[in-house]
Design an enzyme around this catalytic site. Structure first.
Site, PDB file in Angstrom:
ATOM      1  N   ILE A  99       2.095 -36.260 -29.740  1.00 50.68           N
ATOM      2  CA  ILE A  99       1.262 -37.351 -29.225  1.00 50.68           C
ATOM      3  C   ILE A  99      -0.235 -37.012 -29.283  1.00 50.68           C
ATOM      4  O   ILE A  99      -1.068 -37.913 -29.386  1.00 50.68           O
ATOM      5  CB  ILE A  99       1.707 -37.743 -27.792  1.00 50.68           C
ATOM      6  CG1 ILE A  99       1.251 -39.172 -27.464  1.00 50.68           C
ATOM      7  CG2 ILE A  99       1.217 -36.750 -26.746  1.00 50.68           C
ATOM      8  CD1 ILE A  99       1.973 -39.810 -26.302  1.00 50.68           C
TER       9      ILE A  99
ATOM     10  N   ASN B  91       1.678 -34.503 -13.466  1.00 52.07           N
ATOM     11  CA  ASN B  91       2.245 -34.369 -12.109  1.00 52.07           C
ATOM     12  C   ASN B  91       1.165 -34.810 -11.129  1.00 52.07           C
ATOM     13  O   ASN B  91       0.003 -34.983 -11.506  1.00 52.07           O
ATOM     14  CB  ASN B  91       2.725 -32.940 -11.843  1.00 52.07           C
ATOM     15  CG  ASN B  91       1.597 -31.934 -11.904  1.00 52.07           C
ATOM     16  OD1 ASN B  91       0.709 -31.918 -11.067  1.00 52.07           O
ATOM     17  ND2 ASN B  91       1.604 -31.101 -12.944  1.00 52.07           N
TER      18      ASN B  91
ATOM     19  N   GLY C 112       4.829 -28.620 -21.078  1.00 53.97           N
ATOM     20  CA  GLY C 112       5.276 -29.777 -21.857  1.00 53.97           C
ATOM     21  C   GLY C 112       4.135 -30.564 -22.480  1.00 53.97           C
ATOM     22  O   GLY C 112       3.141 -30.002 -22.949  1.00 53.97           O
TER      23      GLY C 112
ATOM     24  N   ASP D 239       1.976 -32.443 -21.053  1.00 54.10           N
ATOM     25  CA  ASP D 239       0.755 -32.292 -20.239  1.00 54.10           C
ATOM     26  C   ASP D 239      -0.063 -31.097 -20.741  1.00 54.10           C
ATOM     27  O   ASP D 239      -1.279 -31.212 -20.991  1.00 54.10           O
ATOM     28  CB  ASP D 239       1.187 -32.106 -18.773  1.00 54.10           C
ATOM     29  CG  ASP D 239       0.065 -32.293 -17.762  1.00 54.10           C
ATOM     30  OD1 ASP D 239      -1.051 -32.664 -18.175  1.00 54.10           O
ATOM     31  OD2 ASP D 239       0.314 -32.072 -16.564  1.00 54.10           O
TER      32      ASP D 239
ATOM     33  N   THR E 209      11.543 -36.997 -19.173  1.00 57.94           N
ATOM     34  CA  THR E 209      12.777 -36.508 -19.828  1.00 57.94           C
ATOM     35  C   THR E 209      12.742 -35.017 -20.149  1.00 57.94           C
ATOM     36  O   THR E 209      13.667 -34.490 -20.760  1.00 57.94           O
ATOM     37  CB  THR E 209      13.090 -37.288 -21.122  1.00 57.94           C
ATOM     38  OG1 THR E 209      12.078 -36.996 -22.098  1.00 57.94           O
ATOM     39  CG2 THR E 209      13.170 -38.774 -20.873  1.00 57.94           C
TER      40      THR E 209
ATOM     41  N   TYR F 118      11.404 -32.805 -15.695  1.00 56.33           N
ATOM     42  CA  TYR F 118      11.778 -33.696 -14.591  1.00 56.33           C
ATOM     43  C   TYR F 118      13.224 -34.208 -14.717  1.00 56.33           C
ATOM     44  O   TYR F 118      13.715 -34.905 -13.825  1.00 56.33           O
ATOM     45  CB  TYR F 118      10.783 -34.855 -14.449  1.00 56.33           C
ATOM     46  CG  TYR F 118       9.491 -34.482 -13.740  1.00 56.33           C
ATOM     47  CD1 TYR F 118       9.253 -33.181 -13.298  1.00 56.33           C
ATOM     48  CD2 TYR F 118       8.504 -35.442 -13.496  1.00 56.33           C
ATOM     49  CE1 TYR F 118       8.067 -32.849 -12.645  1.00 56.33           C
ATOM     50  CE2 TYR F 118       7.319 -35.110 -12.831  1.00 56.33           C
ATOM     51  CZ  TYR F 118       7.107 -33.809 -12.412  1.00 56.33           C
ATOM     52  OH  TYR F 118       5.937 -33.487 -11.749  1.00 56.33           O
TER      53      TYR F 118
END
Ligand code: AR6
Length: 171
Positions: A10, A23, A31, A33, A121, A124
Site C-alpha cells: 500500500i 492502533n 505490519g 502501520d 486481519t 488483530y
C-alpha cells in the site's frame, strides 16, 4: 467498476489517500502501520503526535488524517480496527465503521481515490473471510451514495485476502 483489488504494498500506491490499520495510540507499530511510517518518514509521526495532543487517542472505528510524507499518496488516513475477541463485542460493526469513517474523512479532504489494506486481519486476528465481507459490503454501499469517491483499491498483502476480495467483487 470503481472498486478494484490488487496484491501489493500500500505504501507504493499513487492515490489521494492510503488508509493505515493503526492502533489507538497512533504511535506506529508493526505490519502495515510500520511499513507506512517507514516509507513516509518521520513527518507522519510528528503529525500523529499533534493529533493525540489535541484530541487524545483514536478510538476503535474512528479515523484521523495526516500527510503521507515521502510516499506518492497525498494523505494517510489512520483508522483503528477492532481486535477480534470471538465476535460478540460488535467487532463487525466496529470494522464497518473503520471503512465508513475513513471514506467520510477522504470526502471531507477532497480525495477521489483511496486505497485500503485488509484492516484487522493481521495481529488483530479478525477472521479474513468475515473481514472481507464487511470491507466490500461497506465500501460498496458508501461509494454508491457518495459520487465524490471515484475509485477504491483494496491492496492485499497476502494471497488469501486477495482471493477473498476478488471473489466478492465479482458477485
Ligand atoms: N501493504 C498492504 N498491506 C499490508 C502491508 C503493506 N505494506 N503490510 C502488511 N499488510 P496488520 P491489524 C497487511 O497486522 O491486524 C500494528 O502493529 C497484512 O497482511 O498490519 O489491523 C498496528 O500498530 C494484513 O492483512 O494490522 C496495530 O497495533 C493487514 O495488512 C495492529 O498492528 C493488516 O495487518 C493492527 O492490527
Amino acid at each position: 467498476m470503481n472498486l478494484e483489488v490488487i496484491k501489493g504494498d500500500i505504501t507504493k500506491q499513487k492515490v489521494d489517500a492510503i488508509v493505515n490499520a493503526a492502533n489507538g495510540s497512533l504511535m506506529g507499530g508493526g505490519g502495515v502501520d510500520g511499513a507506512i511510517h517507514r516509507a513516509g518518514g518521520p513527518q507522519i509521526l510528528e503529525e500523529c503526535k499533534e493529533i493525540v495532543a489535541n484530541q487524545g487517542r483514536c478510538p476503535t472505528g474512528e479515523a484521523v488524517i495526516t500527510s503521507a510524507g515521502k510516499m506518492p499518496a497525498k494523505y494517510v488516513i489512520h483508522t483503528v480496527g477492532p481486535v477480534w475477541h470471538g465476535g460478540k463485542n460488535n467487532e463487525e460493526e466496529k470494522l464497518a465503521k473503520c471503512y465508513t469513517n475513513s471514506l467520510k474523512l477522504a470526502v471531507q479532504n477532497h480525495c477521489k481515490t483511496v486505497a485500503f489494506p485488509n484492516i484487522s486481519t493481521g495481529v488483530y486476528h479478525f477472521p479474513k473471510e468475515k473481514a472481507a465481507e464487511v470491507a466490500v459490503t461497506t465500501v460498496r454501499e458508501f461509494v454508491s451514495k457518495n459520487k465524490e469517491i471515484e475509485k477504491v483499491i483494496f491492496v492485499c498483502f497476502d494471497e488469501e485476502n486477495f482471493k477473498l476480495i476478488i471473489s466478492l467483487l465479482r458477485k
